[in-house]
Design a protein around this motif. Structure first.
Motif, mmCIF file in Angstrom:
data_model
loop_
_atom_site.group_PDB
_atom_site.id
_atom_site.type_symbol
_atom_site.label_atom_id
_atom_site.label_comp_id
_atom_site.label_asym_id
_atom_site.label_seq_id
_atom_site.Cartn_x
_atom_site.Cartn_y
_atom_site.Cartn_z
ATOM 1 N N LEU A 89 -4.478 1.363 4.256
ATOM 2 C CA LEU A 89 -5.889 0.994 4.396
ATOM 3 C C LEU A 89 -6.667 1.310 3.124
ATOM 4 O O LEU A 89 -7.494 0.507 2.661
ATOM 5 N N ALA A 90 -6.424 2.481 2.546
ATOM 6 C CA ALA A 90 -7.149 2.874 1.337
ATOM 7 C C ALA A 90 -6.794 1.985 0.162
ATOM 8 O O ALA A 90 -7.630 1.738 -0.718
ATOM 9 N N ASP A 91 -5.563 1.493 0.111
ATOM 10 C CA ASP A 91 -5.152 0.593 -0.964
ATOM 11 C C ASP A 91 -5.826 -0.770 -0.818
ATOM 12 O O ASP A 91 -6.281 -1.364 -1.802
ATOM 13 N N HIS A 137 0.223 11.061 -0.501
ATOM 14 C CA HIS A 137 -0.814 10.258 -1.151
ATOM 15 C C HIS A 137 -0.766 10.383 -2.672
ATOM 16 O O HIS A 137 -1.274 9.513 -3.380
ATOM 17 N N ALA A 138 -0.189 11.465 -3.161
ATOM 18 C CA ALA A 138 -0.045 11.648 -4.606
ATOM 19 C C ALA A 138 1.211 10.972 -5.153
ATOM 20 O O ALA A 138 1.465 11.019 -6.360
ATOM 21 N N GLY A 139 2.012 10.364 -4.272
ATOM 22 C CA GLY A 139 3.210 9.670 -4.721
ATOM 23 C C GLY A 139 4.467 10.508 -4.755
ATOM 24 O O GLY A 139 5.508 10.052 -5.242
ATOM 25 N N GLU A 140 4.411 11.722 -4.240
ATOM 26 C CA GLU A 140 5.587 12.589 -4.253
ATOM 27 C C GLU A 140 6.601 12.160 -3.192
ATOM 28 O O GLU A 140 6.241 11.569 -2.170
ATOM 29 N N PRO A 159 -2.513 4.657 -2.874
ATOM 30 C CA PRO A 159 -3.833 4.147 -3.232
ATOM 31 C C PRO A 159 -4.392 4.837 -4.466
ATOM 32 O O PRO A 159 -4.251 6.052 -4.635
ATOM 33 N N GLU A 160 -5.037 4.060 -5.316
ATOM 34 C CA GLU A 160 -5.685 4.641 -6.494
ATOM 35 C C GLU A 160 -6.833 5.551 -6.081
ATOM 36 O O GLU A 160 -7.031 6.624 -6.643
ATOM 37 N N VAL A 161 -7.603 5.107 -5.074
ATOM 38 C CA VAL A 161 -8.687 5.921 -4.517
ATOM 39 C C VAL A 161 -8.156 6.575 -3.244
ATOM 40 O O VAL A 161 -7.914 5.899 -2.241
ATOM 41 N N LYS A 162 -7.934 7.861 -3.309
ATOM 42 C CA LYS A 162 -7.365 8.569 -2.155
ATOM 43 C C LYS A 162 -8.384 8.631 -1.021
ATOM 44 O O LYS A 162 -9.574 8.879 -1.249
#
Length: 328
Positions: A89-91, A137-140, A159-162
Motif C-alpha cells: 500500500l505504501a509503495d 520495510h528497510a529491505g532486510e 516502499p521509498e516512503v515508509k
C-alpha cells in the motif's frame, strides 16, 4: 491546520457501502480517513466486518485521502504478512498510508485456536512484531526467534516512503511504553484529564510524531434519536479493559451489555442533536494537543451525519483554528 478525518467502521457497514461513504466524506471536505481491522463485529446488531486490507486498496485508489488502519500482528497475522501488505500500500500510495499495530483483541484473534496470552505477553509480542516489520520495510532479510518466529523473510517491493507505525493506546502506561518504538500515538475519546495524562506520558518518555484521536459521536435531528442510535450500536463498547480485550465474540459482548443504559453510553459517546455542541467538544480535544481527529458517527447510515458536519461542524472548527493563529 488540524486534520479532521472520517472513521470508516467496518464492523457496522458493509464494505461496498463503506467505500461510498468514505468517497462522500472526501467530497464533503473531510481531510483523511482511518479504520480498524476486525473479523468480528462488537455486536450482532452491527452485523458486518469487511476485510480492511482489501478495502484499503480500493479506498486509496478511489479517493485522494490519507488512510490509517488499526491492526494486530502476532496471532491472526504473521508480522511478515503485515509488513508485506503495508509495504505494498505504501509503495502504491506514497505518503498516504499509516498503520497502528496493537496487541489485539481476543474477539479477532481467537480464530487461530491458539491460547490468548496475557496482556504483558501480548505487549512483548507486539514489540517483537514492530521490530520485524521495520526491518522488513528497510529491505532486510529477517530471521527472528522469540514470541514470533520468522525464517528468512524479505519484502522485495520496499516502499521509498515508509508507512508510519502509530501506537494505539487506551491507558497511560501503554502510551508511555509505546514511546520507545512508535511514530505517533492514537487513542479514543476519554475524559480530558486522562487524555492529557496520556499525551504527557507519551511525550515525556520521548514519544515523537502526531497525536491522533478517534472520537465516537452520535448526531441526529433530535436528541432522542441521537441517543437511540448510540444505545443500539455502541452500548457494547462502554466497558474498560480487560473486557474489550478478552471477550471472544459479538454474542459475548451483546450478553454483557444487555443492561447498559443511557448514562453509561454517554460516557463513551458524545451525544447531541446540536452541531455547535459537537464542534465545541471537538475543539476542546484539539486544545488538549491532538493533531488529528477522526470522527466516528456510531450509526450505520453515514450520509446525513457527513452532510450535517460538512455544513456546520467542519467550518466552525476551521474558523476556530484561524482565530487562534493557526493558518487555514
Amino acid at each position: 491546520m488540524a486534520t479532521i478525518g472520517f472513521h470508516a467502521s467496518h464492523e457496522q457497514i458493509d464494505p461496498g457501502q463503506l467505500l461510498k461513504d468514505v468517497q462522500l466524506a472526501e467530497q464533503a471536505g473531510f481531510d483523511a480517513a482511518m479504520c480498524s481491522d476486525h473479523i468480528e463485529p462488537w455486536s450482532a446488531r452491527q452485523g458486518h466486518s469487511g476485510f480492511a486490507w482489501s478495502w484499503l486498496g480500493a479506498a486509496l485508489a478511489t479517493t485522494g485521502l490519507r488512510f490509517g488502519v488499526v491492526t494486530a500482528p502476532g496471532q491472526r497475522y504473521h508480522p511478515a504478512i503485515i509488513a508485506h501488505a503495508s509495504a505494498t500500500l505504501a509503495d502504491m500510495f506514497p505518503g498516504r498510508f499509516w498503520m497502528a499495530p496493537g496487541s489485539g483483541e481476543n474477539m479477532n484473534e481467537h480464530i487461530t485456536g491458539d491460547p490468548w496470552p496475557s496482556k504483558e505477553t501480548r505487549q512483548r509480542r507486539l514489540e517483537e512484531c514492530v521490530e520485524v516489520i521495520r526491518r522488513l520495510h528497510a529491505g532486510e532479510e529477517v530471521t527472528h526467534h522469540g514470541l514470533v518466529t520468522v525464517e528468512q523473510a524479505r519484502v522485495w517491493d520496499v516502499p521509498e516512503v515508509k508507512p508510519p507505525l502509530i501506537a494505539p493506546a487506551v491507558s497511560v502506561e501503554t502510551a508511555r511504553r509505546a514511546a520507545a518504538w512508535a511514530d505517533g500515538l492514537v487513542t479514543v475519546n476519554q475524559p480530558a484529564a486522562k487524555l492529557r495524562d496520556m499525551l504527557s506520558a507519551y511525550r515525556d518518555a520521548g514519544g515523537a510524531g502526531k497525536a491522533v484521536l478517534q472520537v465516537h459521536l452520535s448526531w441526529a435531528p433530535t436528541g432522542a434519536e441521537a441517543l437511540a442510535v448510540a444505545l443500539d450500536q455502541w452500548r457494547t463498547n462502554v466497558f474498560s479493559p480487560p473486557i474489550p480485550w478478552d471477550l471472544a465474540s459479538a454474542a459475548h459482548f451483546d450478553g454483557v451489555s444487555a443492561d447498559v443504559g443511557p448514562d453509561q453510553v454517554r460516557k463513551v459517546v458524545n451525544i447531541s442533536a446540536d452541531t455547535a455542541e459537537h464542534a465545541q467538544w471537538l475543539a476542546d480535544y484539539l486544545d488538549l494537543g491532538f493533531d488529528e481527529l477522526y470522527l466516528h458517527f456510531v450509526g450505520q447510515h453515514q450520509a446525513p451525519f457527513i452532510d450535517a458536519f460538512a455544513g456546520h461542524v467542519l467550518p466552525q472548527l476551521r474558523a476556530g483554528r484561524r482565530t487562534q493563529g493557526v493558518p487555514a
